[in-house]
Design a protein around this motif. Structure first.
Motif, short mmCIF file in Angstrom:
data_model
loop_
_atom_site.label_atom_id
_atom_site.label_comp_id
_atom_site.label_asym_id
_atom_site.label_seq_id
_atom_site.Cartn_x
_atom_site.Cartn_y
_atom_site.Cartn_z
N LEU A 132 0.77 -1.16 0.03
CA LEU A 132 0.02 0.10 0.03
C LEU A 132 0.99 1.15 0.06
N HIS A 133 0.75 2.05 -1.19
CA HIS A 133 1.84 3.15 -1.22
C HIS A 133 0.88 4.54 -1.44
N LEU A 152 -6.48 -0.52 0.55
CA LEU A 152 -6.23 -1.25 1.65
C LEU A 152 -7.04 -2.44 1.98
N MET A 171 -5.86 -5.33 0.03
CA MET A 171 -4.62 -5.76 0.58
C MET A 171 -4.92 -6.88 1.80
N LEU A 207 3.16 -7.95 4.33
CA LEU A 207 2.27 -6.65 4.13
C LEU A 207 3.06 -5.30 4.57
N LEU A 265 3.02 -1.25 4.04
CA LEU A 265 2.23 -0.13 4.53
C LEU A 265 2.86 0.98 4.48
N ASP A 266 2.64 2.05 3.50
CA ASP A 266 3.50 3.32 3.68
C ASP A 266 2.41 4.45 3.90
N PRO A 276 -0.43 4.35 6.14
CA PRO A 276 -1.69 3.69 6.50
C PRO A 276 -2.79 4.46 6.93
N THR A 277 -2.53 5.39 7.79
CA THR A 277 -3.33 6.07 8.67
C THR A 277 -3.60 7.53 8.28
N VAL A 331 4.27 -7.73 8.96
CA VAL A 331 3.97 -6.16 8.71
C VAL A 331 5.02 -5.34 8.72
N VAL A 356 5.71 -1.23 8.35
CA VAL A 356 5.05 0.00 8.41
C VAL A 356 5.69 1.15 8.37
N SER A 366 5.06 5.13 9.16
CA SER A 366 3.97 6.10 9.90
C SER A 366 4.54 7.15 10.59
#
Length: 255
Positions: free
Chosen positions: A69-70, A174, A177, A185, A187-188, A190-191, A213, A215, A217
């Motif tokens: 996820l980018h 998301l 995914m 997984l 995640l770039d 994600p929030t 995972v 991340v 963030s």
């Protein structure tokens, strides 16, 4: 295990990643941190196979899967939220079509005692088992649960993705995914476009996630609640801390 071996990236006169090496275990929860421009997103893209390093390599187990996820993403137009969410599950959909075709043959053929007719039932049993293993029987229910966890309402499922802003389209991506449950997984941020309720739901989902995972963030609370290991990129090098973000800050100062 995903291995990063002597990865080197240089843009102009600036070395971004200076022959870094590390490994990601199958159930790791990793926060990737560093100053803006340190190379966090670059490393994530290399891990995902989206770009190649100037030298070095990333090696992961044969048959393992990656979900990335980018920030730079856009959804195709003309599909509903639920259609787009389920579009990525091509294997499940292909098996479902084969099951439908076999059922049609069983209903319409009249050579009931032939070997070919009896073989249809064996094929159908095998496909139904594959469909069950892949979660096909509950896949739409699972998709709807994830969409709702990320803030969508049931009335949104049949709306076109075109109607939603970029932040909401990111939530659809998301969902795709999470529905795939890849082994790794990535995640770039994600929030970035999630409200507090969706962030809490995502933290809960990732707490029981069976794969690794990784991340990036700026949400320190999210990193603390999700990760148990921190990789810091600084001046082209990587520093590995067996700690969440808050504990990493203490260990970093000690270092």
């Amino acid at each position: 295990m995903l291995n990063i071996n002597n990865v080197f990236v240089k843009y102009g006169d600036r070395t971004i990643l200076n022959k870094i090496s590390t490994g990601i275990h199958d159930t790791d929860r990793v926060g990737l941190v560093g100053l803006n421009g340190a190379g966090k997103s670059t490393l994530l893209k290399i891990m995902a196979g989206e770009i190649n390093p100037h030298s070095g390599e990333v090696v992961r187990p044969k048959g393992s899967t990656i979900g990335f996820l980018h920030q730079d993403m856009s959804l195709p137009k003309g599909k509903t939220v639920l259609e787009e969410t389920l579009s990525i599950l091509s294997e499940v959909k292909a098996i479902a079509r084969s099951i439908e075709q076999l059922n049609h043959q069983i209903e319409t053929r009249t050579d009931y005692e032939s070997e070919g007719y009896l073989n249809l039932f064996n094929e159908l049993d095998e496909l139904n088992e594959q469909y069950r293993i892949l979660g096909g029987q509950s896949i739409q229910v699972d998709a709807e649960k994830i969409l709702m966890g990320l803030g969508f309402m049931p009335d949104d499922f049949n709306r076109l993705t075109d109607e939603f802003s970029g932040g909401w389209q990111m939530r659809i991506e998301l969902t795709k995914m999470l529905l795939q449950r890849p082994d790794y997984l990535l995640l770039d941020e994600p929030t970035n476009h999630l409200d507090i309720e969706s962030i809490i739901w995502l933290e809960s989902f990732l707490a029981t996630y069976e794969g690794a995972v990784i991340v990036i963030s700026h949400d320190k609370t999210f990193l603390d609640n999700v990760t148990q290991r921190t990789l810091e990129i600084e001046l082209g090098k990587v520093y590995d801390y067996k700690a969440n973000y808050t504990k990493y800050l203490v260990l970093q100062q000690e270092r």
